[in-house]
Design a protein around this motif. Structure first.
Motif, PDB file in Angstrom:
ATOM      1  N   ALA A   1     -15.505  91.749  71.848  1.00 17.67           N
ATOM      2  CA  ALA A   1     -15.350  91.233  73.125  1.00 17.67           C
ATOM      3  C   ALA A   1     -16.552  91.740  73.803  1.00 17.67           C
ATOM      4  CB  ALA A   1     -13.944  91.835  73.677  1.00 17.67           C
ATOM      5  N   ARG A   2     -16.965  92.831  73.829  1.00 17.69           N
ATOM      6  CA  ARG A   2     -18.280  93.253  74.509  1.00 17.69           C
ATOM      7  C   ARG A   2     -19.352  92.506  74.043  1.00 17.69           C
ATOM      8  NH1 ARG A   2     -19.280  99.380  74.123  1.00 17.69           N
ATOM      9  NH2 ARG A   2     -17.216  99.370  72.938  1.00 17.69           N
ATOM     10  N   ALA A   3     -19.395  92.382  72.545  1.00 19.92           N
ATOM     11  CA  ALA A   3     -20.780  91.762  72.239  1.00 19.92           C
ATOM     12  C   ALA A   3     -20.625  90.407  72.478  1.00 19.92           C
ATOM     13  CB  ALA A   3     -20.550  91.757  70.605  1.00 19.92           C
TER      14      ALA A   3
ATOM     15  N   LEU B   1     -24.125  88.446  72.018  1.00 20.84           N
ATOM     16  CA  LEU B   1     -24.467  88.804  70.832  1.00 20.84           C
ATOM     17  C   LEU B   1     -23.986  87.971  69.719  1.00 20.84           C
ATOM     18  CD1 LEU B   1     -24.558  92.662  71.535  1.00 20.84           C
ATOM     19  CD2 LEU B   1     -26.545  91.245  71.882  1.00 20.84           C
ATOM     20  N   ALA B   2     -24.618  87.481  68.896  1.00 18.66           N
ATOM     21  CA  ALA B   2     -24.040  86.500  67.753  1.00 18.66           C
ATOM     22  C   ALA B   2     -23.883  87.198  66.495  1.00 18.66           C
ATOM     23  CB  ALA B   2     -24.781  85.259  67.725  1.00 18.66           C
ATOM     24  N   GLN B   3     -22.778  86.882  65.728  1.00 19.05           N
ATOM     25  CA  GLN B   3     -22.633  87.262  64.615  1.00 19.05           C
ATOM     26  C   GLN B   3     -23.420  86.485  63.570  1.00 19.05           C
ATOM     27  OE1 GLN B   3     -18.321  87.278  63.585  1.00 19.05           O
ATOM     28  NE2 GLN B   3     -17.739  87.887  65.456  1.00 19.05           N
TER      29      GLN B   3
ATOM     30  N   GLN C   1     -22.409 105.536  62.216  1.00 21.16           N
ATOM     31  CA  GLN C   1     -23.873 105.672  61.753  1.00 21.16           C
ATOM     32  C   GLN C   1     -24.489 104.389  62.330  1.00 21.16           C
ATOM     33  OE1 GLN C   1     -24.193 105.694  57.446  1.00 21.16           O
ATOM     34  NE2 GLN C   1     -23.508 108.021  57.489  1.00 21.16           N
ATOM     35  N   CYS C   2     -23.909 103.286  62.490  1.00 19.82           N
ATOM     36  CA  CYS C   2     -24.632 101.837  62.841  1.00 19.82           C
ATOM     37  C   CYS C   2     -24.430 101.711  64.282  1.00 19.82           C
ATOM     38  CB  CYS C   2     -24.106 101.060  61.837  1.00 19.82           C
ATOM     39  SG  CYS C   2     -24.186 101.415  60.279  1.00 19.82           S
ATOM     40  N   HIS C   3     -25.462 102.006  65.055  1.00 19.05           N
ATOM     41  CA  HIS C   3     -25.148 101.636  66.480  1.00 19.05           C
ATOM     42  C   HIS C   3     -25.221 100.213  66.814  1.00 19.05           C
ATOM     43  CE1 HIS C   3     -26.334 106.247  66.643  1.00 19.05           C
ATOM     44  NE2 HIS C   3     -25.274 105.859  66.456  1.00 19.05           N
ATOM     45  N   ILE C   4     -24.089  99.475  66.713  1.00 23.26           N
ATOM     46  CA  ILE C   4     -24.251  98.161  66.773  1.00 23.26           C
ATOM     47  C   ILE C   4     -24.816  97.331  67.903  1.00 23.26           C
ATOM     48  CG2 ILE C   4     -22.839  95.851  66.295  1.00 23.26           C
ATOM     49  CD1 ILE C   4     -20.905  97.754  64.582  1.00 23.26           C
ATOM     50  N   LEU C   5     -24.340  97.771  69.161  1.00 25.03           N
ATOM     51  CA  LEU C   5     -24.772  97.188  70.349  1.00 25.03           C
ATOM     52  C   LEU C   5     -26.135  97.405  70.709  1.00 25.03           C
ATOM     53  CD1 LEU C   5     -21.154  97.409  72.327  1.00 25.03           C
ATOM     54  CD2 LEU C   5     -22.137  95.643  71.105  1.00 25.03           C
ATOM     55  N   SER C   6     -26.602  98.407  70.269  1.00 24.15           N
ATOM     56  CA  SER C   6     -27.854  98.906  70.785  1.00 24.15           C
ATOM     57  C   SER C   6     -28.975  98.445  69.562  1.00 24.15           C
ATOM     58  CB  SER C   6     -28.151 100.380  71.182  1.00 24.15           C
ATOM     59  OG  SER C   6     -27.709 101.270  70.077  1.00 24.15           O
ATOM     60  N   GLU C   7     -28.610  97.811  68.588  1.00 28.13           N
ATOM     61  CA  GLU C   7     -29.410  97.528  67.386  1.00 28.13           C
ATOM     62  C   GLU C   7     -30.479  96.643  67.949  1.00 28.13           C
ATOM     63  OE1 GLU C   7     -30.253  98.674  64.372  1.00 28.13           O
ATOM     64  OE2 GLU C   7     -31.616  96.881  64.318  1.00 28.13           O
TER      65      GLU C   7
END
Ligand code: ARG
Length: 585
Positions: free
Chosen positions: A481-483, A488-490, A544-550
């Motif tokens: 929801a935040r993405a 931010l697109a899949q 390990q994977c910082h999705i929102l800040s990538e």
């Protein structure tokens, strides 16, 4: 096809080219992940001493395959297989785009009758019925998801000696009721003379009285027989007792999220009993013993001797086994069952052994129809004995749900969850979390084992618990929801770039086996374990994977897709386990 079956085909062909049976190509998830993702042990089985050279020959045939990163012989003759990152991502992408999320489908559709829940007239549901309900419902869901035809039937206990006991119990209390007038043919009240609460108090009283007083026991047997033979007043009273019990039990089951396709009972087949016994007589196995009718079920090769099964007592009354047999006949002939699963306490093993044997020997159940007792252990209290109230009584289902809900309420607050929501929503979430704790607490142990009911531990948000899994799904949803809010697109899955991401992908490829194994072993526990593995895999990936800040949108889009798919898989698995997930927490 699942990844494991595909690998089995690839290595099966390698063995075949070497003149050996394809089945040696069977592949398993690796015991030593540092050496490979999967392993094949077929060379050891096929070649003994010269296994190592066979393994090398197999490896030579697979080495050029681009789907693999590494294929290496190891030890005395293992083959370790590591997938290429590109192939792994491709495989998961395919699962993620499948409407069924890559879940397996049965090759051959069968009609599976699941007999579970097992409530009885006048007895409120208690902990003994809980395991049957939780395990049986999960199995029914798993079989249905595989595409089988499933019939859920609780086999309501409404025809045995306990009915006669209740009748005389009511008569002793309220002798003036029209149900007891000799010779009366009809005109009975449409309301029940007694509530379920009163009935459930009455039952243990009469049962105790019958145990100590032969006169009362005789009266109860007589009343049972007269009920079975159709005495109008008894039938009318019986109907009322069945109705009030059923209403309350349906409500209990609904609270657990369980619905049945049929609500048949022992009495449903009462009219078949006479004809069935005549049919069974044709087998030469039925005889009279001291006035009673019995089936000889012993066979010369039996290890332990099986006593004859009682079909009719000397007074002519039918028993638990009699109606179970007539129910088998009905399920085979009228419903067309291919398999009947009895999800019932392991302590009834002897009963089912006798009943199944009798059904086979007398032709009620042809061998193509599976009859299986899916037994389970007890739910124990902290003292290690079957769970009871402090006073030593049985714990009602409703009380049990209150206990876990209360524990969940406390735990939610401790974790600063739900604090801003309306009290109504908080309460609803607490019950959903409590039920998840209760169900997963049960499914986390293999059904054959006993376990200790520990509400404090079951409601924890960390560790192998229902709430941890629910929270996992809620967290993924809020991430997505935040993405979405940040536009931010899949995007398409790309090969994994971090170890935890790769591990999660690999774990996801094993989902089909987790589902099929739970079905074939009739053990939802395997699915519960696997669901936990996926949730843990996601937690590590997310750390390990910082999705929102990538910063790289290609990488970020791929991670979002992986998160979305993992969330969908977790939701699906929890649904198969009968566990609901709140919208938010
Ligand atoms: N009512 C029984 C009990 O409480 C369980 C019924 C199980 N199913 C069956 N077909 N016997 O013990």
């Amino acid at each position: 096809m699942s990844l494991i079956s595909l690998l089995g085909e690839v290595f099966g062909s390698a063995f075949e080219e070497l003149g050996l049976d394809r089945s040696y190509g069977k592949v398993f998830p690796s015991q030593r992940p540092e050496l490979g993702d999967f392993q094949c042990n077929g060379a050891l089985a096929a070649a003994g001493q010269s296994a190592r050279s066979l393994a090398t020959a197999v490896v030579d045939r697979a080495r050029e395959d681009e789907r693999f990163g590494d294929v290496l012989p190891a030890g005395p003759g293992f083959v370790n297989i590591r997938l290429s990152d590109r192939f792994l991502a491709q495989w998961v992408a395919e699962m993620a785009s499948d409407p069924r999320l890559g879940a397996p489908r049965a090759d051959e559709v069968r009609h599976v009758v699941v007999d579970y829940g097992g409530p009885n007239v006048a007895k409120p549901m208690h902990v003994g019925h809980l395991r049957s309900t939780i395990i049986g419902d999960a199995l029914a869901r798993i079989f249905a998801h595989l595409g089988h035809r499933v019939t859920r039937d609780p086999h309501f206990g409404d025809w045995g000696t306990q009915m006669g006991m209740l009748i005389i119990g009511v008569q002793e209390r309220l002798p003036g009721l029209p149900y007891f007038e000799e010779g009366r043919q009809g005109g009975y009240p449409s309301e029940s003379p007694i509530s379920l609460g009163e009935l459930s108090e009455l039952y243990p009283e009469v049962a105790a009285a019958c145990a100590s007083d032969p006169e009362r026991a005789r009266a109860a047997r007589r009343a049972t027989l007269e009920l079975q033979e159709g005495r109008p007043g008894y039938r009318a009273l019986w109907k009322q007792m069945v109705r009030v019990s059923m209403e309350s039990q349906r409500a209990d089951f609904a609270r657990l999220g369980v619905e049945f396709d049929l609500w048949y009972g022992e009495s449903t087949v009462a009219d078949r009993v006479e004809k069935m016994i005549r049919r069974m007589e044709g087998s030469g196995r039925v005889s009279k013993s001291e006035g009673a009718t019995v089936v000889e079920v012993a066979e010369p090769e039996d290890q332990a001797s099986l006593p004859p099964l009682l079909l009719r007592k000397s007074d002519g009354a039918a028993l638990y086994a009699t109606t179970d047999l007539a129910t088998i006949e009905m399920r085979v002939e009228d419903l067309g069952a291919d398999v009947i699963l009895y999800v019932v306490d392991a302590r009834q093993a002897d009963h089912f052994r006798g009943v199944f044997r009798a059904a086979r020997l007398t032709g009620l159940a042809p061998f193509r129809v599976g009859l299986e007792h899916v037994g389970f252990g007890t739910m124990n209290g902290p003292d290690g004995r079957p769970f009871r109230t402090r006073e030593g009584g049985v714990v009602r289902l409703g009380e049990l749900i209150e206990m876990v809900t209360a524990a969940a309420r406390v735990r939610l607050e401790e974790n600063d969850l739900v604090v801003d929501y309306s009290s109504e929503e908080r309460e609803a979430i607490a019950e959903t979390v409590g039920l998840a704790a209760l169900k997963f607490g049960d499914l986390a142990t293999h059904r054959a084992s006993n376990y200790v009911f520990d509400p404090e531990r079951f409601v924890s948000f960390s560790g192998k618990t229902g709430p941890y899994l629910q929270y996992g799904v809620v967290r993924i949803r809020s991430l997505l929801a935040r993405a979405a809010a940040e536009n931010l697109a899949q995007a398409a899955l790309i090969p994994p770039s971090r170890p935890a991401e790769r591990d999660l992908m690999l774990t996801l490829t094993l989902m089909p086996e987790a589902i099929s194994r739970s079905a074939s072993e009739r053990a939802p526990h395997h699915l519960a374990e696997y669901t936990y593995r996926v949730a843990v895999g996601f937690t590590r990936f997310y750390d390990q994977c910082h999705i929102l800040s990538e910063p790289d949108p290609v990488q970020q889009g791929s991670w979002l897709t992986l998160a979305r798919y993992t969330g969908e898989v977790l939701s699906m698995l929890l649904e198969l386990l009968g566990i609901d997930v709140p919208e938010r927490m």
